[in-house]
Design an enzyme around this catalytic site. Structure first.
Site: not given
Length: 471
Positions: A66, A178-180
Site C-alpha cells: 500500500q 509507503h504505508h509501512a
C-alpha cells in the site's frame, strides 16, 4: 476555513460500469519491496538495522502493498527549488522512517536501514500539463494522474519509500508515502508540522486533538444504572462482531453487486472523483434524527448513494435487485489513546505512549440496498436512521482493538505471508473501503504558498470502491 465542508474522495474501478465483462487481470509490476536490489551495509553499529513492526511487515507483502497518495493544491505557482530546500531542512528527512531503506536479511525478515537522503531523487518535477485538453480542469487532471499512479507506479526500493511529485502546470504537489512508514494519522501530523498557519507564519497549524471527539458528559445516576446492561451489550456485540470478522477472513462474502470487487480488482484501471457536502447542510439533517452525529449523517449519505448507484447500474435493474442486499464496508479506526491528529514530537519520542507507525484496527460496517425512488414513499432520512443504529452498536463493541490484536497474533504465529492472505481475503469478501482523514483547523501555507485543498487516497485494494472522507 477547511472545516466548512466535508469531502469524500471516491476511488472506484473504471471497469465497474461494465462489470459483466471485466478486463483481463495482468500483474504489471512485481512486489515493490523485494530483496532484488543490493542491501548496503551500515557504516557503523551506531545505527543498527531496526525490524519492521507487524503492521509494517504486512504492508510490504505483495498482496497488501500500500502507498498513500496525498495531493496538496496550492494557490500560487510552485517554486521547486524552495520546496526542495524546505524538505531538506524539514523534520521529515530527519525522521528515521524517511531516511531508511527497507531491506531483507538472509531469513527474509524486513528491516529499516539508515541511509543518506538525496532530496533530488525524491522530488520529481513535471512542468508540462497532464492533459492536452483545455476543457479538463486541474482537479480532474490531477485525480487522473493519481489514479494511474495507484496501479502502475511502485516506489523505487533503492531509496527511502517516499516521493514528492511537483505538478507545476497544475500548482499541485503529490506526496507518495509507503504505508509501512506510518498510517494516515502519523503522516498527516508530520506533513502539517512542516506547514505554517496563513494568519501567523511563525506558528505551525493546530494539531493536538484535531479530529478528536468531544469528551463524554459526566456520569449521571441514570447512566450508572445502565452500566451493567451497557457492559452486557458490549460483551454481546463484541462476540457477534468478532465472529463476523473471523468469518469474513475465512469464507463469508457479500453477495455480488456492481460495487463489489474481488481478487485482481486492485489491478484494474481506476477513477477518482470528489463529492463535497456543506457542513451546515449536514447539521440540518443531523437535527432531524435524535442524537445523531455528523458521522451518522455522512454514512447515511454513503449508503443512500450506493443504493442509488445500484439502481442505475445493476444489470437486474430496480425490478430484479432484491431489497435488503448487504454491502459491507471496511473502515480503519485510530486506536491511539489520544484521538485525532497527534503532536509529532510525542510520536517520535520513544518513551511516549503515543507512538509513530500504524496503530489502527478494522471495523466491518454493513449497509443494505434499498430502492431510492424518492418520488414515492421512500424517505432518505431513513438511511441516516439505519446508519446511526448500526454505528451505535459498533461503538459499544471492541471489534477494532480485537482486529489489531488478532493481526499481531497471526503475524507472530504464522508469519507475514499468512497474515497478508487473511487480510486480503477480508478485503475481497467485503464491498468497499472507508477511511477518514482529518485536516487542519486553520488555513495553512506550504513554503509560504497558501494551500487551497488537500486530498488523500491509497493504492488500490481488491475493492471496487474506496471512499476517503476528509475535513
Amino acid at each position: 476555513m477547511y472545516n466548512l465542508a466535508s469531502c469524500i474522495y471516491i476511488d472506484y474501478s473504471a471497469a465497474l460500469i461494465n462489470f459483466q465483462n471485466p478486463p483481463t487481470v495482468v500483474r504489471r509490476f512485481p512486489c515493490k519491496c523485494s530483496d532484488s536490489y543490493p542491501n548496503p551495509k551500515p557504516d557503523s553499529m551506531a545505527d543498527p538495522d531496526e525490524p519492521l513492526t507487524p503492521a509494517g511487515r504486512l504492508f510490504v507483502q505483495p498482496l497488501m502493498d500500500q502507498i498513500i497518495n496525498s495531493s496538496v493544491a496550492l494557490q500560487n505557482p510552485i517554486d521547486a527549488d524552495a520546496i526542495k530546500a524546505a524538505i531538506g531542512e524539514s523534520i521529515m528527512v530527519r525522521h528515521p522512517r524517511f531516511c531508511s531503506l527497507m531491506v531483507r536479511d538472509a531469513a527474509g525478515r524486513e528491516h529499516w536501514r539508515r541511509t543518506p537522503v538525496d532530496v533530488d531523487r525524491h522530488v520529481i518535477v513535471r512542468d508540462a500539463p497532464l492533459s492536452d485538453d483545455p476543457s479538463v480542469s486541474d482537479e480532474d487532471a490531477v485525480s487522473d494522474y493519481i489514479a494511474d499512479l495507484t496501479v502502475s507506479s511502485p516506489l523505487a526500493a533503492d531509496k527511502p519509500l517516499w516521493e514528492v511529485h511537483l505538478l507545476r502546470a497544475h500548482r499541485t504537489a503529490v506526496f507518495r508515502v509507503h504505508h509501512a512508514l506510518g498510517d494516515g494519522i502519523s503522516l498527516m501530523s508530520l506533513m502539517l508540522s512542516c506547514c505554517r498557519r496563513a494568519d501567523d507564519p511563525s506558528k505551525v497549524p493546530t494539531i493536538g486533538g484535531v479530529g478528536a471527539s468531544s469528551a463524554p458528559p459526566p456520569s449521571t445516576p441514570e447512566r450508572r444504572k445502565l452500566g451493567f446492561w451497557t457492559a452486557m451489550m458490549m460483551v454481546w456485540y463484541t462476540l457477534v462482531y468478532v465472529l463476523e470478522f473471523l468469518s469474513r477472513a475465512l469464507w463469508r462474502s457479500d453477495e455480488p453487486t456492481a460495487i463489489i470487487g474481488g481478487a485482481g480488482v486492485e489491478l484494474w484501471p481506476r477513477k477518482l472523483a470528489t463529492a463535497r457536502f456543506r457542513l451546515d447542510d449536514m447539521k440540518i439533517v443531523k437535527r432531524v434524527v435524535e442524537n445523531a452525529t455528523i458521522n451518522d449523517v455522512l454514512f447515511g449519505i454513503i449508503s443512500c448513494g450506493l443504493s442509488r448507484y445500484l439502481d442505475m447500474t445493476s444489470p437486474q435493474g430496480q425490478a430484479g435487485l432484491k431489497d435488503g442486499v448487504g454491502m459491507t464496508g471496511l473502515a480503519m479506526v485510530n486506536l491511539r489513546a489520544e484521538a485525532g491528529l497527534q503532536d509529532v514530537s510525542k510520536l517520535m519520542d520513544g518513551k511516549s505512549k503515543i507512538r509513530w507507525g500504524n496503530k489502527f484496527g478494522m471495523l466491518l460496517l454493513p449497509i443494505y440496498y434499498h430502492k431510492t425512488d424518492f418520488d414515492s414513499n421512500s424517505d432518505p432520512i431513513e438511511f441516516v436512521r439505519r446508519a446511526k443504529a448500526m454505528i451505535d452498536k459498533k461503538k459499544l463493541s471492541l471489534e477494532a482493538p480485537f482486529s489489531y490484536a488478532l493481526g499481531n497474533l497471526v503475524m507472530s504465529l504464522f508469519g507475514a505471508k499468512i497474515a497478508s492472505i487473511l487480510n486480503y481475503r477480508i478485503v475481497c469478501n467485503t464491498s468497499f473501503t472507508l477511511s477518514n482523514v482529518v485536516g487542519p483547523r486553520e488555513e495553512i501555507t506550504m513554503v509560504g504558498n497558501p494551500v487551497r485543498h488537500l486530498r488523500a487516497t491509497s493504492s488500490t485494494l481488491p475493492h471496487g470502491t474506496q471512499i476517503c472522507r476528509y475535513w
